[in-house]
Design an enzyme around this catalytic site. Sequence first.
Site, short mmCIF file in Angstrom:
data_model
loop_
_atom_site.label_atom_id
_atom_site.label_comp_id
_atom_site.label_asym_id
_atom_site.label_seq_id
_atom_site.Cartn_x
_atom_site.Cartn_y
_atom_site.Cartn_z
NE ARG A 142 -4.23 10.84 -14.33
CZ ARG A 142 -4.61 10.74 -13.06
NH1 ARG A 142 -4.99 11.81 -12.40
NH2 ARG A 142 -4.65 9.57 -12.47
CE LYS B 81 -2.22 0.79 8.13
NZ LYS B 81 -3.26 1.66 8.68
N GLY C 178 -0.92 4.24 -7.68
CA GLY C 178 -0.12 5.47 -7.56
C GLY C 178 1.31 5.25 -7.09
N GLY D 33 -7.34 4.02 -8.25
CA GLY D 33 -8.46 3.26 -7.68
C GLY D 33 -9.08 2.28 -8.66
P1 AMP Z 1 0.14 1.11 -0.52
O1 AMP Z 1 -0.42 2.50 -0.70
O2 AMP Z 1 -0.67 0.25 0.37
O3 AMP Z 1 0.52 0.46 -1.81
O4 AMP Z 1 1.48 1.33 0.30
C1 AMP Z 1 2.58 2.02 -0.18
C2 AMP Z 1 3.37 2.50 1.00
O5 AMP Z 1 3.81 1.40 1.77
C3 AMP Z 1 4.60 3.26 0.61
O6 AMP Z 1 4.47 4.59 1.06
C4 AMP Z 1 5.73 2.55 1.30
O7 AMP Z 1 6.67 3.43 1.89
C5 AMP Z 1 5.02 1.79 2.40
N1 AMP Z 1 5.77 0.62 2.85
C6 AMP Z 1 6.20 -0.39 2.12
N2 AMP Z 1 6.90 -1.27 2.87
C7 AMP Z 1 6.94 -0.78 4.12
C8 AMP Z 1 7.49 -1.23 5.35
N3 AMP Z 1 8.19 -2.37 5.42
N4 AMP Z 1 7.32 -0.48 6.45
C9 AMP Z 1 6.62 0.68 6.37
N5 AMP Z 1 6.05 1.15 5.25
C10 AMP Z 1 6.22 0.44 4.12
#
Ligand code: AMP
Length: 392
Positions: free
Chosen positions: A36, A193, A350, A373
């Site tokens: 950064r 999610k 991130g 963010g």
């Molecule tokens: P996000 O912060 O919503 O972008 O989510 C990223 C996280 O989603 C990472 O830590 C991944 O390990 C997790 N992730 C991605 N695919 C899967 C999956 N099929 N099952 C569980 N966790 C997952």
Amino acid sequence: MGWNTLNDISLGGKVVLTRVDINVPVENGIVTDDTRIKRIKPTIMDILAAGGKPVLLAHFGRPNGKYIPEMSLRVTVPTLEKVLGRTVTFIEHPDRAVIDATPADAVILIENTRFSAMEECNDPEMASFLASLGDVFCNDAFSASHRAHASTTGVAALLPNCAGRLMAEELSALKKALGNPQRPVVAVVGGAKVSTKLDLLGNLIDKVDTIIIGGGMANTFLAAQGHGVGKSLCEHDLASTAQDIMERARLANCKLMLPCDVVVAAEFKACAEHEIVAANACPPDMMILDAGPNSVAQIKALFGTAKTVIWNGPLGAFEIEPFQTATFAAAKAAADITKLGDLITVAGGGDTVAALNTAGVADDFTYISSAGGAFLEWMEGKTLPGVAALGG
Ligand code: AMP
């Protein structure tokens, strides 16, 4: 573009209040990653070259309006000096007379703006105090621009303002990817999610030609289509939301692409025994942890026909061996096509940046946003107050 850059404002002899993001990782009093700090160097050097005196404003951690010694920005001074090749004067209690008394070629760093409770509520008193310290305001912290704080928006309204080099670079890359992009545009939306990405999906449906849905999110869509997902991470309560999104995408002529095959394992742990099954055939006692090889082939083919790819979120649980396979293979394909000059690739968030760095392809993407963010809010189509304050 609606904002001034450093070239549009006369900086000679002026004190240039420069909002930067130097919220760097520190361990045992030492900065462990100077990325950064390196990224703000062009702005600081250009201000100095134009005869201005840069006074850096920044936050560090979340002190919530209180003085917390471990969150003092003083810790960043040695790294700033090393990267800039200049002496950096740290001022704990800023005032204009002290700033004026430092040599003309000095770089000044002011203590953590978030030590004041007035920063995060964008108190006008703090904004005018900050404005009294300088003649020009330069915002080089895109990553802090989704917050309307005294040091991002309040002060911007009180002084002639401009975007720093990093901010300008980031804004033009983002505009290229979603503002007026070369089509077809493919968005990769992965991660854990659906619930955290509803606004993002809602915005992208109207703007891009295809959305590749991956990661845990895809499980919610597969379940909403009536497929068993076993023990997978899945938001079953969002089935009707997922159906709505699919219907909206159909109406908007935006193709949603779900994995056609997946990698499943009985346990969520490194090197767990795993197998590849069709996306509609996850055994009840197993969980989906990555996209399968046929899905990756489809994604690669799609990248081959795209002109712009915008990416947020991994396609699988990439932190755990071997469930990084699909994310890395797709990222490599995107990077290779980018290198040929046929594709614009913009990524941010991130986890996404961590995944692309580990895959070793980050330098080959057209642009990687260092903002978390703020990048997400921009992908959601929201107005970022710090950018709006610059007239962007
Ligand atoms: P996000 O912060 O919503 O972008 O989510 C990223 C996280 O989603 C990472 O830590 C991944 O390990 C997790 N992730 C991605 N695919 C899967 C999956 N099929 N099952 C569980 N966790 C997952």
